[in-house]
Design a protein around this motif. Structure first.
Motif, mmCIF file in Angstrom:
data_model
loop_
_atom_site.group_PDB
_atom_site.id
_atom_site.type_symbol
_atom_site.label_atom_id
_atom_site.label_comp_id
_atom_site.label_asym_id
_atom_site.label_seq_id
_atom_site.Cartn_x
_atom_site.Cartn_y
_atom_site.Cartn_z
ATOM 1 N N ALA A 163 30.521 39.689 34.175
ATOM 2 C CA ALA A 163 29.401 40.446 33.619
ATOM 3 C C ALA A 163 28.364 40.733 34.701
ATOM 4 C CB ALA A 163 28.765 39.680 32.470
ATOM 5 N N ASP A 164 28.102 39.751 35.587
ATOM 6 C CA ASP A 164 27.153 39.970 36.674
ATOM 7 C C ASP A 164 27.648 41.055 37.630
ATOM 8 O OD1 ASP A 164 25.345 38.092 35.776
ATOM 9 O OD2 ASP A 164 26.157 36.470 37.034
ATOM 10 N N GLU A 165 28.927 41.033 37.925
ATOM 11 C CA GLU A 165 29.492 42.045 38.816
ATOM 12 C C GLU A 165 29.433 43.430 38.183
ATOM 13 O OE1 GLU A 165 33.375 40.933 40.139
ATOM 14 O OE2 GLU A 165 32.695 38.945 40.772
ATOM 15 N N ASP A 166 29.729 43.495 36.888
ATOM 16 C CA ASP A 166 29.654 44.780 36.188
ATOM 17 C C ASP A 166 28.230 45.316 36.182
ATOM 18 O OD1 ASP A 166 32.337 44.769 35.660
ATOM 19 O OD2 ASP A 166 32.129 44.019 33.603
ATOM 20 N N ARG A 167 27.269 44.434 35.960
ATOM 21 C CA ARG A 167 25.860 44.836 35.957
ATOM 22 C C ARG A 167 25.455 45.388 37.321
ATOM 23 N NH1 ARG A 167 23.494 39.992 34.365
ATOM 24 N NH2 ARG A 167 24.734 39.994 32.486
ATOM 25 N N GLY A 168 25.907 44.728 38.379
ATOM 26 C CA GLY A 168 25.593 45.179 39.729
ATOM 27 C C GLY A 168 26.211 46.543 40.030
ATOM 28 N N ARG A 169 27.455 46.714 39.626
ATOM 29 C CA ARG A 169 28.122 48.008 39.831
ATOM 30 C C ARG A 169 27.422 49.114 39.053
ATOM 31 N NH1 ARG A 169 33.270 45.771 38.471
ATOM 32 N NH2 ARG A 169 33.922 44.626 40.289
ATOM 33 N N ARG A 170 27.065 48.803 37.829
ATOM 34 C CA ARG A 170 26.386 49.794 36.981
ATOM 35 C C ARG A 170 25.036 50.182 37.586
ATOM 36 N NH1 ARG A 170 27.608 47.997 31.596
ATOM 37 N NH2 ARG A 170 26.773 46.147 32.505
#
Length: 71
Positions: free
Chosen positions: A7-14
């Motif tokens: 979820a943290d990685e997805d948030r960063g990518r977004r």
């Protein structure tokens, strides 16, 4: 040690994708404004040298006054 989940990685990518898109929009609007401004400035003829001076209203008034009153 902190555990990173997906979820943290997805948030960063977004966040990076949003920043990229926003930067593209701002850049495109700057280009559009520059093009509009360049197009506007080309419409007006640019006079240089003596022609610019001789077409000035104050110079034409002076010539008219001299014709009327004499030198």
């Amino acid at each position: 040690m902190a555990r990173h989940d997906g979820a943290d990685e997805d948030r960063g990518r977004r966040r990076r994708a949003q920043s990229f898109v926003l930067g593209g929009i701002v850049g495109a609007s700057a280009v559009a404004a520059a093009l509009r401004r360049a197009r506007r400035s080309r419409r007006r003829p640019v006079q240089t040298g003596l022609a610019a001076f001789e077409s000035a209203p104050c110079y034409r008034e002076l010539l008219e006054r001299e014709r009327r009153d004499g030198p």
